[in-house]
Write a protein that holds these residues in place. Structure first.
Motif, short mmCIF file in Angstrom:
data_model
loop_
_atom_site.label_atom_id
_atom_site.label_comp_id
_atom_site.label_asym_id
_atom_site.label_seq_id
_atom_site.Cartn_x
_atom_site.Cartn_y
_atom_site.Cartn_z
N HIS A 67 0.97 -1.08 -0.13
CA HIS A 67 -0.16 -0.14 0.14
C HIS A 67 0.92 1.27 -0.01
O HIS A 67 2.11 1.31 0.20
CB HIS A 67 -0.92 0.05 1.15
CG HIS A 67 -1.93 -0.91 1.18
ND1 HIS A 67 -1.59 -2.51 1.53
CD2 HIS A 67 -3.31 -0.95 0.98
CE1 HIS A 67 -2.78 -3.10 1.52
NE2 HIS A 67 -3.83 -2.24 1.13
N ARG B 72 -3.65 3.36 1.00
CA ARG B 72 -4.39 2.98 -0.13
C ARG B 72 -3.77 1.82 -0.99
O ARG B 72 -2.41 1.59 -1.20
CB ARG B 72 -4.26 4.31 -1.13
CG ARG B 72 -4.78 5.54 -0.61
CD ARG B 72 -4.40 6.49 -1.63
NE ARG B 72 -4.85 7.92 -1.06
CZ ARG B 72 -4.45 9.10 -1.23
NH1 ARG B 72 -3.25 9.15 -1.98
NH2 ARG B 72 -5.03 10.45 -0.83
N THR B 73 -4.60 0.93 -1.54
CA THR B 73 -4.18 -0.09 -2.36
C THR B 73 -3.68 0.50 -3.65
O THR B 73 -4.06 1.84 -4.11
CB THR B 73 -5.77 -0.82 -2.88
OG1 THR B 73 -6.52 -1.26 -1.77
CG2 THR B 73 -5.16 -1.91 -3.91
N LEU C 264 -9.21 -2.60 0.28
CA LEU C 264 -8.81 -1.48 0.91
C LEU C 264 -8.99 -1.68 2.57
O LEU C 264 -9.85 -2.34 3.01
CB LEU C 264 -9.87 -0.27 0.52
CG LEU C 264 -9.34 0.61 -0.72
CD1 LEU C 264 -10.82 1.54 -1.18
CD2 LEU C 264 -8.30 1.39 -0.53
N GLN D 177 -9.80 3.58 4.76
CA GLN D 177 -9.44 3.99 3.49
C GLN D 177 -10.45 3.95 2.30
O GLN D 177 -10.99 3.05 2.43
CB GLN D 177 -8.05 3.47 3.17
CG GLN D 177 -7.43 4.07 1.85
CD GLN D 177 -7.15 5.86 1.91
OE1 GLN D 177 -8.18 6.29 1.36
NE2 GLN D 177 -6.40 6.24 2.53
N THR E 14 -7.74 4.92 -4.05
CA THR E 14 -6.72 3.75 -4.50
C THR E 14 -5.61 4.88 -5.16
O THR E 14 -5.82 6.09 -5.26
CB THR E 14 -6.98 2.99 -5.56
OG1 THR E 14 -7.63 3.54 -6.82
CG2 THR E 14 -7.90 2.06 -5.01
N ARG F 284 -12.62 7.59 -5.76
CA ARG F 284 -11.92 6.49 -5.73
C ARG F 284 -10.48 6.53 -5.80
O ARG F 284 -9.43 5.68 -5.36
CB ARG F 284 -12.42 5.25 -6.23
CG ARG F 284 -13.80 4.53 -5.64
CD ARG F 284 -13.54 4.22 -4.30
NE ARG F 284 -14.66 3.23 -3.70
CZ ARG F 284 -14.69 2.79 -2.69
NH1 ARG F 284 -13.98 3.14 -1.53
NH2 ARG F 284 -15.89 1.94 -2.42
#
Length: 295
Positions: free
Chosen positions: A98, A103-104, A136, A140, A143, A177
């Protein structure tokens, strides 16, 4: 002290007003059921309100268009084995780390384009957007995208139609997003492509796109502020020799397909894959982890 209290009260009032807006939007869209009801969480409604500057009518229109799209496109029902061919070169995949904000991270490598099917490319992208959201942390919502231009040229670039639909899906059906998109070391020729593509971006999305260059000090510092260099692949300015392994990633995605089915109550939709990739029914209790970076 008095000014602090005023500011504090202002923040509380703003929070209350936004909660009221969420309730207004929920009332405005009316009764829902099934996956659509599950999709429309308070956090979801907040994202649509944020994307439309908290205007109820504009947010309602945007959300209704997404609900119509999700009802027909059914992104929660796409399974990895259906789009796995698109991922064979690792042109888009979820990173095993992350960013500093939790975040992814999606890694996109447009130079590794391997198919011509516009529709399947879109389904592959939507699948990975859904998968990124699935992974996620609870606190959060967004992304990060890392776009590696190694090997990219106008000859292997996606058509403008595909770029435009990618932007349309991201902006209109996954609002708020995207935390940040880093275009890493794009060649000079990319400027011609970008001049066309940028006109499809709304202002909020445009401000989240950052061009970064390995020999530019500000770019290097920007990347360090968002990512730990011990996580990043060398191609993106990091220290990790990361080789995409399609079989291992496929096992990971098949395991995530089980999570997706459970999340949306679609366990009965799981079925065996007839191609060379694992369907959800084939998955062992735990997938093999992604290959560790070479030391």
């Amino acid at each position: 002290m008095f000014r602090w209290r005023t500011s504090h009260n202002s923040e509380e009032n703003d929070s209350v007003q936004k909660d009221e807006k969420v309730n207004e939007l929920r009332t405005a869209i009316g009764p829902l059921s099934g996956c659509i009801l599950q999709y429309c969480t308070d956090a979801c409604l907040r994202r649509y309100l944020e994307a439309r500057n908290w205007n109820i009518d504009k947010s309602k229109k945007m959300l209704e268009e997404t609900l119509k799209w999700r009802s027909s496109y059914k992104p929660e029902e796409i399974r990895w084995h259906e789009v796995a061919i698109e991922g064979e070169t690792g042109k888009v995949y979820r990173a095993n780390f992350h960013d500093r904000f939790g975040r992814t991270v999606l890694i996109l490598r447009p130079g590794m384009q391997n198919t011509q099917s516009h529709d399947n490319q879109m389904r592959h992208l939507v699948y990975l957007l859904e998968n990124a959201i699935l992974n996620l942390p609870d606190d959060q919502e967004q992304t990060s995208w890392l776009i590696d231009f190694t090997g990219w040229s106008l000859n292997n670039s996606v058509p403008i139609k595909t770029a435009r639909e990618t932007i349309n899906i991201l902006q209109n059906h996954y609002p708020e997003r995207l935390g940040m998109a880093f275009l890493y070391n794009p060649p000079r020729i990319f400027e011609a492509f970008w001049k066309v593509v940028k006109y499809f971006l709304d202002q909020k999305t445009f401000e989240k796109v950052k061009f970064v260059y390995p020999k530019n000090k500000e770019s290097v510092e920007l990347m360090k502020s968002y990512f730990d260099v011990d996580d990043l692949p060398t191609e993106l300015g990091g220290k990790v020799e990361l080789q995409y392994n399609h079989e291992e990633f496929s096992r990971l995605m098949a395991q995530d397909d089980l999570k997706t089915a459970t999340k949306w109550g679609l366990d009965n939709k799981l079925h065996h894959s007839d191609n060379g990739f694992l369907g959800a029914a084939d998955v062992a209790p735990e997938p093999a982890p992604l290959a560790p970076p070479a030391s």
